[in-house]
Design a protein around this motif. Structure first.
Motif, PDB file in Angstrom:
ATOM      1  N   SER A 144     -31.743   6.710 -45.510  1.00 14.43           N
ATOM      2  CA  SER A 144     -31.304   6.323 -46.846  1.00 14.43           C
ATOM      3  C   SER A 144     -30.147   5.341 -46.744  1.00 14.43           C
ATOM      4  N   CYS A 145     -29.986   4.553 -47.800  1.00 14.34           N
ATOM      5  CA  CYS A 145     -28.824   3.673 -47.887  1.00 14.34           C
ATOM      6  C   CYS A 145     -27.630   4.497 -48.367  1.00 14.34           C
ATOM      7  N   LEU A 146     -26.476   3.875 -48.475  1.00 17.90           N
ATOM      8  CA  LEU A 146     -25.252   4.605 -48.815  1.00 17.90           C
ATOM      9  C   LEU A 146     -25.347   5.302 -50.171  1.00 17.90           C
ATOM     10  N   CYS A 147     -25.942   4.656 -51.161  1.00 19.01           N
ATOM     11  CA  CYS A 147     -25.992   5.233 -52.513  1.00 19.01           C
ATOM     12  C   CYS A 147     -27.274   6.028 -52.768  1.00 19.01           C
ATOM     13  N   LYS A 148     -28.164   6.081 -51.793  1.00 17.98           N
ATOM     14  CA  LYS A 148     -29.450   6.783 -51.874  1.00 17.98           C
ATOM     15  C   LYS A 148     -30.407   6.200 -52.927  1.00 17.98           C
ATOM     16  N   GLY A 149     -30.129   4.982 -53.379  1.00 16.28           N
ATOM     17  CA  GLY A 149     -31.091   4.289 -54.224  1.00 16.28           C
ATOM     18  C   GLY A 149     -32.378   4.021 -53.456  1.00 16.28           C
ATOM     19  N   ILE A 150     -32.233   3.862 -52.149  1.00 19.35           N
ATOM     20  CA  ILE A 150     -33.373   3.763 -51.238  1.00 19.35           C
ATOM     21  C   ILE A 150     -33.313   4.986 -50.326  1.00 19.35           C
ATOM     22  N   ASN A 155     -35.550   2.633 -56.126  1.00 20.01           N
ATOM     23  CA  ASN A 155     -35.137   1.995 -57.382  1.00 20.01           C
ATOM     24  C   ASN A 155     -34.289   0.754 -57.169  1.00 20.01           C
ATOM     25  N   THR A 156     -33.520   0.747 -56.095  1.00 16.11           N
ATOM     26  CA  THR A 156     -32.563  -0.353 -55.896  1.00 16.11           C
ATOM     27  C   THR A 156     -33.006  -1.314 -54.795  1.00 16.11           C
ATOM     28  N   LEU A 157     -34.242  -1.163 -54.336  1.00 17.50           N
ATOM     29  CA  LEU A 157     -34.736  -2.025 -53.255  1.00 17.50           C
ATOM     30  C   LEU A 157     -35.076  -3.417 -53.784  1.00 17.50           C
ATOM     31  N   PHE A 216     -33.015  -5.068 -49.135  1.00 15.05           N
ATOM     32  CA  PHE A 216     -31.634  -4.586 -49.216  1.00 15.05           C
ATOM     33  C   PHE A 216     -31.455  -3.781 -50.497  1.00 15.05           C
ATOM     34  N   CYS A 217     -30.372  -3.017 -50.573  1.00 16.42           N
ATOM     35  CA  CYS A 217     -30.064  -2.239 -51.762  1.00 16.42           C
ATOM     36  C   CYS A 217     -29.188  -3.083 -52.682  1.00 16.42           C
ATOM     37  N   ASN A 218     -29.633  -3.250 -53.911  1.00 14.58           N
ATOM     38  CA  ASN A 218     -28.847  -4.098 -54.819  1.00 14.58           C
ATOM     39  C   ASN A 218     -27.727  -3.330 -55.519  1.00 14.58           C
ATOM     40  N   ARG A 219     -27.503  -2.076 -55.113  1.00 16.13           N
ATOM     41  CA  ARG A 219     -26.368  -1.321 -55.652  1.00 16.13           C
ATOM     42  C   ARG A 219     -25.266  -1.162 -54.602  1.00 16.13           C
ATOM     43  N   CYS A 220     -25.610  -0.644 -53.419  1.00 17.93           N
ATOM     44  CA  CYS A 220     -24.550  -0.434 -52.409  1.00 17.93           C
ATOM     45  C   CYS A 220     -24.497  -1.551 -51.374  1.00 17.93           C
ATOM     46  N   GLY A 221     -25.493  -2.433 -51.361  1.00 20.26           N
ATOM     47  CA  GLY A 221     -25.433  -3.590 -50.470  1.00 20.26           C
ATOM     48  C   GLY A 221     -25.990  -3.375 -49.078  1.00 20.26           C
TER      49      GLY A 221
HETATM   50 ZN   LIG Z   1     -27.870   1.819 -51.963  1.00 17.87          ZN
END
Ligand SMILES: [Zn+2]
Length: 134
Positions: A11-17, A60-62, A75-80
């Motif tokens: 997962s990315c830092l914010c778990k959007g992915i 959601n943020t991919l 990339f994640c468009n929320r946490c980068g």
């Molecule tokens: Zn993220």
């Protein structure tokens, strides 16, 4: 190439992915190319899997960036977070190894594009170094 069948969460830092990947994982390759260092902030450490082996809990943020005519980067468009490298037309997709939790049981196998690496660090291990991905 050593491969193992397993299931890992990434997962990315914010778990959007947030995803689970089952199957075979390529050993981690450190890529020192200019595009990777520009998008990751340093060299990139990627494992690789078959894209069909990924199950998403959330994407959601991919977002995707076309980084060349041959590849795109997810990339994640929320946490980068820099998450994916995808060569167009390939069944495989590279995933940033730092998105997994320990124990990953993955091993780093090599360095690529080392002739492009920045001058502020040295590669001090004895892993093979290649001019490009083979
Ligand atoms: Zn993220």
């Amino acid at each position: 190439m050593i491969k193992k069948n397993k299931s890992l969460n990434a997962s990315c830092l914010c778990k959007g992915i947030d995803m689970t990947i089952k199957g075979e994982f390529r050993p981690v390759v450190n890529c020192h190319c200019i595009q990777c260092t520009k998008t990751h902030g340093n060299y990139a450490a990627y494992t690789s899997v078959l894209e069909e082996n990924i199950t998403y809990k959330s994407k959601n943020t991919l977002k995707w960036f076309s980084s060349s005519t041959k590849a795109k980067r997810g990339f994640c468009n929320r946490c980068g977070a820099s998450v994916f490298f995808k060569r167009l037309g390939s069944r495989a997709i590279s995933i940033s190894a730092g998105l997994f939790k320990n124990p990953t049981k993955l091993k780093t196998s090599s360095h690529i594009y080392t002739h492009n690496k920045r001058d502020y660090y040295k590669i001090t291990d004895n892993l093979p170094k290649y001019k490009k991905y083979t």
